[in-house]
Design an enzyme around this catalytic site. Structure first.
Site, mmCIF file in Angstrom:
data_model
loop_
_atom_site.group_PDB
_atom_site.id
_atom_site.type_symbol
_atom_site.label_atom_id
_atom_site.label_comp_id
_atom_site.label_asym_id
_atom_site.label_seq_id
_atom_site.Cartn_x
_atom_site.Cartn_y
_atom_site.Cartn_z
ATOM 1 N N GLU A 220 0.789 -1.235 0.000
ATOM 2 C CA GLU A 220 0.000 0.000 0.000
ATOM 3 C C GLU A 220 0.824 1.289 0.000
ATOM 4 O O GLU A 220 0.548 2.201 0.761
ATOM 5 C CB GLU A 220 -0.960 -0.011 1.200
HETATM 6 C C1 ACM Z 1 -2.248 -5.556 3.960
HETATM 7 O O1 ACM Z 1 -3.343 -6.016 4.334
HETATM 8 N N1 ACM Z 1 -2.146 -4.316 3.549
HETATM 9 C C2 ACM Z 1 -1.056 -6.359 3.981
#
Ligand code: ACM
Length: 664
Positions: free
Chosen positions: A304
């Protein structure tokens, strides 16, 4: 001896189920003359493991048991033959196999390594059962070895800190169900949880004072090793890293100043991949961390990072143009290539989330898939090793059954035999947004035990009813470690009402469970500062009511006018709801905290469900079909109860619907 001659007294409550086992005839009686011998290899770890096993045997049975370990196997009740210590630093290649044979005249446990012996001792403890006025080990012959080499549990201590005592009791539970990796998520936007002596402002300014000292972290590593569990630390980079920047804004892609982030979700901030000083910092930091965490793998996160802060920094934009890095993903790959060199220097393999997958990285990098089986399959097809986590997110609040049936490598997978060897296993994920030290146990346990079975046992061990039967036993046994997954519900209900008078609420809570992570976030918009003391925090995911009622209703519906025992049980259940409902409504009205989150509406629906259940059973047992409007009205009530409302939902709507629909 074969399964056909199984003694009727043998009840299989093993979880995970061994690769191969055959029940024999007779049993070994546990008495105070029980003795243990370890005639071959011995070391401190084995002796400590035997000691813990004997204490637990004593606790389970009340039979006083000598803790002495003999050298001479002659006359010993239990002989533990171990060939050697196993690896100095446990790796994915550690031999965890063992064999265990129980006969009327004695018990023998054999293993190549101490870890194998530890696994076998857990099985031995699970074999203990009641026989008449005492306890026995039923005759059985077990040959066991895990299906997957990597069987982990991630605990996110960044978003909410968990004390060492919580981590240690979790490790005990993990060992009991043969998990072998604690993935310790130690850094997040919301908190930096591991002491660095080189960079003291990491915890000094980024942790609110909630962090593990190096000594404590070493204690956890030793505690885990004693139980045959590896500790893989995660330092999430280059995103999810605001807490690093509070003390060290110079490694960020912006100018700061920064504060510990209280909101959850994806942040804009990220480390600056364009500066040598950032890599120097990471080199020093990772070097320091390898003195605490001996595991061959180090998790660099990598999830992310959208590159928002990168795009806002003209110097970084210019750097990307100059180096022909066309987007943030390319810049992240550039970052990971540099990070990889640092990890190699410190003799660590890199593991990261799906997003680190990039052809620019060598095949030595391992992928942890949170995006799903397809994503994991895609990385295996490119030659990368991987582990699966997507179906094992505990905060999705799925049933044990759903988690159980999700296989990291189903026989239907389209991977070639060679690609299949790249799937090392899986990890359960306990993310930290919506948990604290009071609630974490009931989110992890008992559901994690069934995922542990998925990771250890043969693929064809998939009988859901039998899984729930064994899980009920395992769940209670896990309490011996001080885990609070069952007791916390009562503690929470008492706190919500300020009274010990929670019998009615307990009935109500027994048919409720938390909504999923996403639904709670929508309903409450939790931040790190949100108190986690609502009804949703007290109730448990997938409480026994769901599956129990389903089984009962299915049995009853086979022949409603004949199945008296089931009918009585159903009548009793619905009567208990009816009796509890008015008191629940009264207590909800009297507690502002409890009345929050639309619990008032759920309490009213609970009374309606009780009535529908009772009426449905009476109609079916009496042979009367439902009247059309009764059925329609009842289904409308069930539909309404199914709708999202507040932070809890009912667990029993499906079986109730079956009862209502079974009428003509
Ligand atoms: C995640 O759930 N961003 C690893």
């Amino acid at each position: 001896m074969s399964a056909q001659t199984t003694q009727p007294t043998f009840t299989n409550t093993l979880m995970p189920e061994p690769a191969k086992f055959t029940a024999g005839q007779g049993s070994f009686a546990l008495t105070s003359s029980f003795t243990v011998a370890a005639p071959q290899f011995r070391d401190e770890r084995l002796d400590a493991g035997i000691g813990r096993m004997l204490h637990r045997l004593e606790y389970q049975t009340g039979v006083p048991i000598s803790k002495a370990i003999q050298k001479d196997s002659a006359g010993a009740s239990l002989v533990i033959e171990v060939k050697g210590a196993g690896e100095m630093v446990q790796s994915v290649d550690e031999d965890e196999s063992y064999s265990l044979n129980v006969a009327a005249n004695g018990v023998k446990l054999q293993a190549n390594t101490v870890v194998g012996a530890l696994r076998g001792m857990e099985t031995l403890l699970q074999l203990v059962q009641v026989s008449g006025s005492g306890y026995i080990l039923p005759a059985v012959s077990i040959e066991d070895t895990p299906r997957f080499r990597w069987r982990g549990l991630l605990i996110d201590c960044g978003r909410h800190f968990e004390p060492v005592s919580v981590i240690e009791r979790t490790l005990d539970g993990m060992a009991a169900v043969k998990l072998n990796v604690l993935h310790w998520h130690l850094t997040e936007d919301q908190g930096f949880r591991i002491e660095s002596k080189i960079y003291p402002k990491l915890t000094g300014m980024g942790s609110d004072g909630l962090y593990y000292t190096q000594d404590q972290a070493k204690e956890v590593v030793a505690y885990a090793r004693a139980r045959g569990i590896r500790v893989v630390p995660e330092f999430d980079m280059p995103g999810h890293s605001v807490s690093w920047f509070v003390g060290y804004p110079e490694i960020s892609s912006g100018s700061g100043p920064y504060q510990v982030r209280r909101e959850f979700g994806i942040s804009d901030e990220a480390m600056d991949p364009t500066r040598d000083s950032v890599y120097k910092f990471l080199d020093n930091f990772i070097g320091e961390m390898t003195t605490i965490f001996p595991d061959p793998y180090l998790h660099i996160g990598g999830d992310e990072t959208k590159g928002v802060q990168w795009k806002q920094n003209p110097k970084i934009v210019e750097f990307m143009q100059k180096h022909d890095l066309k987007d943030p993903a390319a810049l992240q790959a550039y970052f990971n290539q540099h990070l990889l060199k640092i990890l190699e220097k410190h003799h660590r393999h890199m593991i990261g989330w799906d997003e680190v997958l990039n052809p620019a990285l060598p095949k030595d990098v391992m992928i942890q898939s949170w995006r799903g089986e397809e994503s994991l399959g895609a990385s295996a097809k490119q030659g990368y090793q991987g582990i699966l986590s997507a179906p094992y997110y505990l905060d999705a609040m799925k049933s044990a059954e759903e988690h159980y049936l999700a296989d990291p490598l189903p026989s239907t997978s389209d991977l070639t035999p060679e690609q299949r060897t790249l799937i090392l296993g899986g990890e359960v994920c306990m993310w930290g947004e919506q948990i604290n030290e009071g609630t974490i146990d009931s989110r992890i346990w008992p559901r994690t035990a069934v995922i542990a079975e998925r990771f250890w046992s043969p693929e064809n061990v998939r009988d859901v009813d039998d899984m729930y039967r064994r899980l009920a036993v395992v769940s209670v046994r896990l309490e011996a470690f001080g885990l609070t997954h069952i007791t916390h519900e009562d503690v929470g209900l008492r706190a919500l009402t300020g009274t010990k008078d929670i019998d009615a609420l307990r009935v109500f809570a027994s048919v409720l469970q938390p909504v999923s992570f996403g639904n709670r976030y929508q309903g409450q918009h939790t931040s790190q500062l949100t108190p986690l003391n609502h009804l949703v925090d007290a109730v448990r995911p997938d409480p026994p009511s769901r599956h129990d009622l389903e089984v009962l209703v299915n049995a009853f519906l086979q022949n409603p006018s004949q199945h008296e025992a089931e009918r009585h049980q159903l009548e009793n259940i619905f009567s208990s709801w009816t009796a509890a409902a008015p008191k629940v409504q009264q207590q909800v009205a009297a507690s502002p905290l409890l009345a929050e989150d639309a619990t008032t509406g759920r309490a009213q629906q609970f009374a309606q469900l009780a009535q529908i259940g009772s009426e449905a059973v009476a109609r079916l047992a009496g042979g009367n079909g439902s009247q059309a409007d009764w059925k329609q009205n009842s289904l409308a009530v069930l539909d309404a109860a199914q709708k999202p409302q507040g932070l809890v939902r009912f667990t029993v709507l499906d079986p109730l619907r079956k009862l209502v629909e079974a009428g003509q």
